[in-house]
Design a protein around this motif. Structure first.
Motif, PDB file in Angstrom:
ATOM      1  N   ALA A  74       0.684  -1.362  -0.139  1.00  0.00           N
ATOM      2  CA  ALA A  74       0.020   0.030  -0.264  1.00  0.00           C
ATOM      3  C   ALA A  74       0.948   1.244   0.030  1.00  0.00           C
ATOM      4  CB  ALA A  74      -0.972  -0.162   1.198  1.00  0.00           C
ATOM      5  N   ASP A  75       2.018   1.250   0.671  1.00  0.00           N
ATOM      6  CA  ASP A  75       2.804   2.330   0.934  1.00  0.00           C
ATOM      7  C   ASP A  75       4.005   2.388  -0.543  1.00  0.00           C
ATOM      8  OD1 ASP A  75       1.867   3.586   3.317  1.00  0.00           O
ATOM      9  OD2 ASP A  75       2.592   1.678   4.211  1.00  0.00           O
ATOM     10  N   PRO A  76       4.438   3.517  -0.682  1.00  0.00           N
ATOM     11  CA  PRO A  76       5.438   3.422  -1.701  1.00  0.00           C
ATOM     12  C   PRO A  76       6.655   2.615  -1.325  1.00  0.00           C
ATOM     13  CG  PRO A  76       4.579   5.714  -1.318  1.00  0.00           C
ATOM     14  CD  PRO A  76       4.168   4.943  -0.204  1.00  0.00           C
TER      15      PRO A  76
ATOM     16  N   ASP B 222      18.384 -14.481  -8.392  1.00  0.00           N
ATOM     17  CA  ASP B 222      17.080 -15.095  -7.728  1.00  0.00           C
ATOM     18  C   ASP B 222      16.751 -14.609  -6.276  1.00  0.00           C
ATOM     19  OD1 ASP B 222      16.681 -16.785  -9.699  1.00  0.00           O
ATOM     20  OD2 ASP B 222      17.776 -18.454  -8.776  1.00  0.00           O
ATOM     21  N   ALA B 223      17.399 -13.258  -5.978  1.00  0.00           N
ATOM     22  CA  ALA B 223      17.021 -12.680  -4.594  1.00  0.00           C
ATOM     23  C   ALA B 223      16.631 -11.381  -4.881  1.00  0.00           C
ATOM     24  CB  ALA B 223      18.261 -12.641  -4.015  1.00  0.00           C
ATOM     25  N   TYR B 224      15.492 -10.687  -3.989  1.00  0.00           N
ATOM     26  CA  TYR B 224      15.031  -9.424  -4.160  1.00  0.00           C
ATOM     27  C   TYR B 224      14.892  -8.854  -2.633  1.00  0.00           C
ATOM     28  CZ  TYR B 224      10.482 -10.462  -1.645  1.00  0.00           C
ATOM     29  OH  TYR B 224       9.919 -10.783  -0.526  1.00  0.00           O
ATOM     30  N   GLU B 225      14.987  -7.313  -2.607  1.00  0.00           N
ATOM     31  CA  GLU B 225      14.845  -6.527  -1.493  1.00  0.00           C
ATOM     32  C   GLU B 225      13.775  -5.599  -1.849  1.00  0.00           C
ATOM     33  OE1 GLU B 225      17.367  -4.771   2.153  1.00  0.00           O
ATOM     34  OE2 GLU B 225      17.981  -3.914   0.052  1.00  0.00           O
ATOM     35  N   THR B 226      12.928  -5.720  -0.986  1.00  0.00           N
ATOM     36  CA  THR B 226      11.704  -4.350  -1.149  1.00  0.00           C
ATOM     37  C   THR B 226      11.946  -3.418   0.188  1.00  0.00           C
ATOM     38  OG1 THR B 226      10.110  -5.691  -2.566  1.00  0.00           O
ATOM     39  CG2 THR B 226       9.222  -3.794  -1.304  1.00  0.00           C
ATOM     40  N   ARG B 227      12.133  -2.154  -0.104  1.00  0.00           N
ATOM     41  CA  ARG B 227      12.048  -1.304   1.131  1.00  0.00           C
ATOM     42  C   ARG B 227      11.154  -0.193   0.865  1.00  0.00           C
ATOM     43  NH1 ARG B 227      17.248  -2.028   3.262  1.00  0.00           N
ATOM     44  NH2 ARG B 227      16.901  -0.055   4.522  1.00  0.00           N
ATOM     45  N   THR B 228      10.730   0.357   2.057  1.00  0.00           N
ATOM     46  CA  THR B 228       9.599   1.392   2.184  1.00  0.00           C
ATOM     47  C   THR B 228      10.618   2.627   1.355  1.00  0.00           C
ATOM     48  OG1 THR B 228      10.453   1.759   4.317  1.00  0.00           O
ATOM     49  CG2 THR B 228       8.286   0.668   3.822  1.00  0.00           C
ATOM     50  N   ALA B 229       9.909   3.375   0.741  1.00  0.00           N
ATOM     51  CA  ALA B 229      10.562   4.677  -0.266  1.00  0.00           C
ATOM     52  C   ALA B 229      11.100   5.711   1.098  1.00  0.00           C
ATOM     53  CB  ALA B 229       9.732   5.421  -0.919  1.00  0.00           C
ATOM     54  N   ARG B 230      10.459   5.536   2.349  1.00  0.00           N
ATOM     55  CA  ARG B 230      10.696   6.586   3.460  1.00  0.00           C
ATOM     56  C   ARG B 230      10.773   5.790   4.694  1.00  0.00           C
ATOM     57  NH1 ARG B 230       6.918   9.095   0.348  1.00  0.00           N
ATOM     58  NH2 ARG B 230       5.545   8.234   1.542  1.00  0.00           N
ATOM     59  N   PRO B 231      11.542   6.215   5.595  1.00  0.00           N
ATOM     60  CA  PRO B 231      11.466   5.709   6.919  1.00  0.00           C
ATOM     61  C   PRO B 231      10.264   5.714   7.634  1.00  0.00           C
ATOM     62  CG  PRO B 231      13.288   7.197   6.542  1.00  0.00           C
ATOM     63  CD  PRO B 231      12.711   7.332   5.473  1.00  0.00           C
ATOM     64  N   VAL B 232       9.751   4.769   8.343  1.00  0.00           N
ATOM     65  CA  VAL B 232       8.448   4.869   9.215  1.00  0.00           C
ATOM     66  C   VAL B 232       8.814   5.300  10.389  1.00  0.00           C
ATOM     67  CG1 VAL B 232       6.723   3.275   9.925  1.00  0.00           C
ATOM     68  CG2 VAL B 232       7.758   2.780   7.891  1.00  0.00           C
ATOM     69  N   THR B 233       8.241   6.541  10.758  1.00  0.00           N
ATOM     70  CA  THR B 233       8.145   7.250  11.993  1.00  0.00           C
ATOM     71  C   THR B 233       7.081   6.695  12.851  1.00  0.00           C
ATOM     72  OG1 THR B 233       9.254   9.005  10.912  1.00  0.00           O
ATOM     73  CG2 THR B 233       8.099   9.391  13.161  1.00  0.00           C
ATOM     74  N   VAL B 234       7.500   6.384  14.083  1.00  0.00           N
ATOM     75  CA  VAL B 234       6.516   6.131  15.289  1.00  0.00           C
ATOM     76  C   VAL B 234       6.574   6.914  16.410  1.00  0.00           C
ATOM     77  CG1 VAL B 234       5.473   4.087  16.467  1.00  0.00           C
ATOM     78  CG2 VAL B 234       6.822   3.674  14.243  1.00  0.00           C
ATOM     79  N   PRO B 235       5.667   7.749  16.777  1.00  0.00           N
ATOM     80  CA  PRO B 235       5.762   8.631  18.039  1.00  0.00           C
ATOM     81  C   PRO B 235       5.948   7.661  18.985  1.00  0.00           C
ATOM     82  CG  PRO B 235       3.540   8.492  17.100  1.00  0.00           C
ATOM     83  CD  PRO B 235       4.394   7.692  16.123  1.00  0.00           C
ATOM     84  N   ALA B 236       6.295   8.511  20.364  1.00  0.00           N
ATOM     85  CA  ALA B 236       6.298   7.875  21.475  1.00  0.00           C
ATOM     86  C   ALA B 236       4.860   7.168  21.837  1.00  0.00           C
ATOM     87  CB  ALA B 236       6.632   8.837  22.558  1.00  0.00           C
ATOM     88  N   HIS B 237       4.796   5.901  22.437  1.00  0.00           N
ATOM     89  CA  HIS B 237       3.618   5.239  22.619  1.00  0.00           C
ATOM     90  C   HIS B 237       2.675   5.143  21.732  1.00  0.00           C
ATOM     91  CE1 HIS B 237       5.309   5.246  26.760  1.00  0.00           C
ATOM     92  NE2 HIS B 237       5.286   6.512  26.819  1.00  0.00           N
TER      93      HIS B 237
END
Length: 208
Positions: free
Chosen positions: A121-123, A131-146
């Motif tokens: 769903a995300d970029p 035969d190997a792949y790597e998929t990475r999110t286009a931007r870091p995922v920010t998670v606020p405190a708690h």
């Protein structure tokens, strides 16, 4: 699925007591590690697609910025023509595996139209090396405190081009409104459970 922060991998294998749960229509895995709780949930949401959601919960007092990636590798049969049948390719939304036509009775039967595909769903950006792949999110995922962040993707296997075209519409809906798919699946299983419970009561009531 892999998490890292500031170039430092977060080792999910270090989680002391991962919790693995199987419920009607749902498989869940939970890991507590490095001040985070990672929960993975898989639901079969259509005839050909599974909806997968990852929840990253920050249990600390500071904001976390996480790099998220997925890696995998083809497992090829040892001999031809089966060995050369699968092919790995990056897509705009993830990664796909195609299959060449092979008619080896009892061993390997494909028509050349089968396809396994992961769509996010995300970029994301995907790189394929052999035969190997790597998929990475286009931007870091920010998670606020708690706080908590969610990542959503689908895993689809289709047999024909017609199935693939039809499933593309289903996948688009799942990625656009995953909560609706989750609610519909939970309601369907609750209905099934209630119907079976009612049938069991009728059977018990009618026995001598």
């Amino acid at each position: 699925m892999r998490l890292s922060e500031g170039g430092r991998p977060i080792d999910l294998a270090a989680a002391r007591r991962p919790v693995l749960t199987a419920l009607p229509g749902l498989l869940r895995q939970s890991y507590d590690v490095d001040g985070l709780r990672l929960t993975l949930e898989l639901r079969f949401a259509s005839a050909r697609s599974a909806l997968v959601r990852a929840y990253v919960e920050n249990r600390g007092r500071g904001r976390r910025s996480l790099d998220v990636s997925w890696t995998g590798e083809l497992l090829r049969p040892a001999t031809e023509p089966m060995k050369g049948a699968p092919s790995l390719a990056a897509t705009p939304r993830g990664v796909a595996v195609g299959f060449a036509k092979v008619r080896e009775q009892w061993d390997y039967l494909t028509d050349g139209t089968e396809r396994f595909e992961v769509a996010h769903a995300d970029p994301v950006r995907t790189t394929v090396k052999g035969d190997a792949y790597e998929t990475r999110t286009a931007r870091p995922v920010t998670v606020p405190a708690h706080g908590r962040a969610a990542l959503t993707w689908t895993e689809t296997y289709t047999f024909t081009e017609a199935e693939r075209r039809g499933e593309q519409r289903a996948v688009a809906g799942l990625l656009r409104s995953p909560e609706r798919a989750v609610a519909a699946g939970d309601a369907r299983w609750r209905g099934t459970w209630r119907a079976r419970r009612a049938a069991s009561r009728r059977t018990a009531g009618g026995s001598p």
